[in-house]
Design a protein around this motif. Structure first.
Motif, mmCIF file in Angstrom:
data_model
loop_
_atom_site.group_PDB
_atom_site.id
_atom_site.type_symbol
_atom_site.label_atom_id
_atom_site.label_comp_id
_atom_site.label_asym_id
_atom_site.label_seq_id
_atom_site.Cartn_x
_atom_site.Cartn_y
_atom_site.Cartn_z
ATOM 1 N N VAL A 77 0.859 -1.184 0.000
ATOM 2 C CA VAL A 77 0.000 0.000 0.000
ATOM 3 C C VAL A 77 0.888 1.224 0.000
ATOM 4 N N PHE A 78 0.630 2.134 -0.917
ATOM 5 C CA PHE A 78 1.438 3.346 -1.041
ATOM 6 C C PHE A 78 0.621 4.555 -0.616
ATOM 7 N N ASP A 79 1.218 5.395 0.215
ATOM 8 C CA ASP A 79 0.573 6.624 0.663
ATOM 9 C C ASP A 79 0.721 7.674 -0.438
ATOM 10 N N LEU A 80 -0.343 7.927 -1.168
ATOM 11 C CA LEU A 80 -0.281 8.843 -2.301
ATOM 12 C C LEU A 80 0.090 10.262 -1.887
ATOM 13 N N ALA A 81 -0.100 10.601 -0.626
ATOM 14 C CA ALA A 81 0.264 11.930 -0.145
ATOM 15 C C ALA A 81 1.774 12.140 -0.167
ATOM 16 N N THR A 82 2.528 11.046 -0.220
ATOM 17 C CA THR A 82 3.993 11.147 -0.230
ATOM 18 C C THR A 82 4.555 11.100 -1.646
ATOM 19 N N SER A 83 3.689 11.043 -2.650
ATOM 20 C CA SER A 83 4.143 10.911 -4.045
ATOM 21 C C SER A 83 4.675 12.242 -4.549
ATOM 22 N N LYS A 84 5.984 12.385 -4.499
ATOM 23 C CA LYS A 84 6.622 13.626 -4.943
ATOM 24 C C LYS A 84 8.058 13.325 -5.345
ATOM 25 N N PRO A 85 8.628 14.104 -6.255
ATOM 26 C CA PRO A 85 10.008 13.851 -6.701
ATOM 27 C C PRO A 85 11.013 14.096 -5.583
ATOM 28 N N ARG A 86 12.141 13.386 -5.675
ATOM 29 C CA ARG A 86 13.207 13.536 -4.696
ATOM 30 C C ARG A 86 14.360 14.316 -5.314
ATOM 31 N N GLY A 87 14.936 15.209 -4.532
ATOM 32 C CA GLY A 87 16.086 15.975 -5.001
ATOM 33 C C GLY A 87 15.659 17.237 -5.721
ATOM 34 N N LEU A 88 16.468 18.284 -5.595
ATOM 35 C CA LEU A 88 16.124 19.586 -6.165
ATOM 36 C C LEU A 88 15.995 19.520 -7.684
ATOM 37 N N LYS A 89 16.934 18.840 -8.346
ATOM 38 C CA LYS A 89 16.904 18.766 -9.806
ATOM 39 C C LYS A 89 15.600 18.132 -10.288
ATOM 40 N N ASN A 90 15.238 17.013 -9.707
ATOM 41 C CA ASN A 90 14.014 16.332 -10.124
ATOM 42 C C ASN A 90 12.773 17.161 -9.811
ATOM 43 N N LYS A 91 12.802 17.886 -8.712
ATOM 44 C CA LYS A 91 11.658 18.733 -8.369
ATOM 45 C C LYS A 91 11.474 19.845 -9.396
ATOM 46 N N VAL A 92 12.582 20.457 -9.808
ATOM 47 C CA VAL A 92 12.510 21.529 -10.802
ATOM 48 C C VAL A 92 12.026 20.980 -12.144
ATOM 49 N N LEU A 93 12.598 19.870 -12.572
ATOM 50 C CA LEU A 93 12.215 19.289 -13.859
ATOM 51 C C LEU A 93 10.764 18.819 -13.846
ATOM 52 N N PHE A 94 10.316 18.283 -12.726
ATOM 53 C CA PHE A 94 8.933 17.843 -12.616
ATOM 54 C C PHE A 94 7.990 19.034 -12.678
ATOM 55 N N PHE A 95 8.369 20.133 -12.032
ATOM 56 C CA PHE A 95 7.553 21.344 -12.070
ATOM 57 C C PHE A 95 7.425 21.866 -13.499
ATOM 58 N N ILE A 96 8.533 21.869 -14.228
ATOM 59 C CA ILE A 96 8.507 22.333 -15.624
ATOM 60 C C ILE A 96 7.636 21.412 -16.472
ATOM 61 N N GLU A 97 7.725 20.114 -16.212
ATOM 62 C CA GLU A 97 6.922 19.162 -16.986
ATOM 63 C C GLU A 97 5.432 19.366 -16.744
ATOM 64 N N ARG A 98 5.050 19.580 -15.506
ATOM 65 C CA ARG A 98 3.642 19.826 -15.201
ATOM 66 C C ARG A 98 3.167 21.137 -15.805
ATOM 67 N N LEU A 99 4.061 22.116 -15.868
ATOM 68 C CA LEU A 99 3.697 23.440 -16.372
ATOM 69 C C LEU A 99 3.588 23.455 -17.895
ATOM 70 N N THR A 100 4.491 22.746 -18.571
ATOM 71 C CA THR A 100 4.575 22.814 -20.035
ATOM 72 C C THR A 100 4.134 21.546 -20.756
ATOM 73 N N GLY A 101 4.083 20.426 -20.022
ATOM 74 C CA GLY A 101 3.779 19.161 -20.664
ATOM 75 C C GLY A 101 4.970 18.522 -21.346
ATOM 76 N N LYS A 102 6.153 19.121 -21.214
ATOM 77 C CA LYS A 102 7.355 18.610 -21.859
ATOM 78 C C LYS A 102 8.316 18.034 -20.825
ATOM 79 N N ARG A 103 8.887 16.891 -21.125
ATOM 80 C CA ARG A 103 9.872 16.272 -20.238
ATOM 81 C C ARG A 103 11.268 16.601 -20.768
ATOM 82 N N LEU A 104 11.929 17.533 -20.107
ATOM 83 C CA LEU A 104 13.253 17.959 -20.548
ATOM 84 C C LEU A 104 14.289 16.867 -20.315
#
Length: 292
Positions: free
Chosen positions: A254-281
């Motif tokens: 069982v996975f706690d979906l509330a904890t589903s988030k990227p790890r590390g600053l680089k991944n957090k930034v890239l994930f934010f850009i992907e959600r914003l633009t729809g593009k995976r850099l």
């Protein structure tokens, strides 16, 4: 139009590969199915034969375990199966031992193969992926999960399996492919925890020395699925061939979906850009998409 399927496998029973389900999932789409069965320590060949299809043709291989750098032995075994397909095949459909195709995508796949059969500039068909993790109820969504890969190729043009058999190339050149709206269901991270731990310990030996494996592989009896960053619930259906396999599941995750988030600053930034633009850099793409 003639279609040859091909795959490779070794020790499927020992390491929990749903190879029977994988093969059966594409049998309706192929005219033959070449299965390269490596010398095994279990009843893998009996399992393949029990499918009972006259489309299946087994070839026997011996894995070269000295090809450890980058998992090259996996590509080597893939190429053995590819080289054994019918010489007059128009397409070659590849699946690995922990992948399956959903019957709801059969029509899309057939149509694409027919549409591009006489288009020599299209060297392969690119599938979308669903990577299951921990159980059959969650899909991996972090950047480490590849979103697309080639699984149908045009044979007899020099295509070879690349690196550790994730994709294909012609020499050093990427294949020219067309994306299709069909999925590969990947079950490589869904096994009983003890079997998953046993499989990973052996799998690392395909890439690294025994000393590396001893140092870097946790000496646990069971794999800990909790060490994961991002998952999402799966609300769809699985391929029908997987029904009995899924029904045999005897562990809980069982996975706690509330904890589903990227790890590390680089991944957090890239994930934010992907959600914003729809593009995976900086996404790794071992293919070139043909504009049509």
């Amino acid at each position: 139009m003639k279609v040859s399927g091909f795959t490779f496998i070794r020790n499927a029973v020992l390491y929990g590969y749903p190879i029977s389900e994988a093969i059966r999932s594409i049998l309706p789409l192929v005219d033959e199915m070449v299965v390269a069965v490596g010398k095994s320590d279990d009843t893998t060949e009996d399992l393949i034969q029990s499918i009972g299809s006259d489309k299946i043709r087994i070839i026997h291989t011996v894995w070269d375990d000295s090809l450890r750098e980058g998992g090259r032995v996996l590509a080597d075994e893939t190429n053995k199966a590819l080289d054994a397909i019918a010489p007059d095949a128009d397409w070659a459909f590849y699946l690995q031992g922990d992948e399956a195709v959903h019957e709801e995508d059969y029509g899309t796949i057939r149509q694409a193969m027919q549409q591009y059969a006489d288009c020599p500039d299209v060297e392969g068909l690119l599938f979308r992926y669903r990577h299951f993790y921990g159980s059959y109820d969650y899909i991996g969504t972090a950047r480490q999960w590849y979103r697309h890969e080639i699984r149908i190729i045009r044979p007899r043009i020099g295509v070879r399996s690349y690196k550790d058999a994730q994709g294909f190339r012609i020499g050093d050149r990427k294949l020219n492919v067309v994306p299709i709206d069909a999925y590969i269901y990947h079950y490589g991270w869904v096994r009983p925890p003890r079997v998953q731990q046993r499989k990973l310990s052996t799998f690392h030996r395909l890439y690294h020395s025994d000393e590396w494996v001893k140092t870097h592989t946790p000496q646990n009896e069971a794999y800990d699925y909790s060490n994961i960053d991002m998952l999402q619930p799966f609300a769809g259906t699985h391929p029908a061939v997987m029904a009995e396999h899924i029904a045999r599941k005897d562990w809980e995750f069982v996975f706690d979906l509330a904890t589903s988030k990227p790890r590390g600053l680089k991944n957090k930034v890239l994930f934010f850009i992907e959600r914003l633009t729809g593009k995976r850099l900086f996404e790794y793409r071992n293919y070139h998409i043909v504009k049509r």
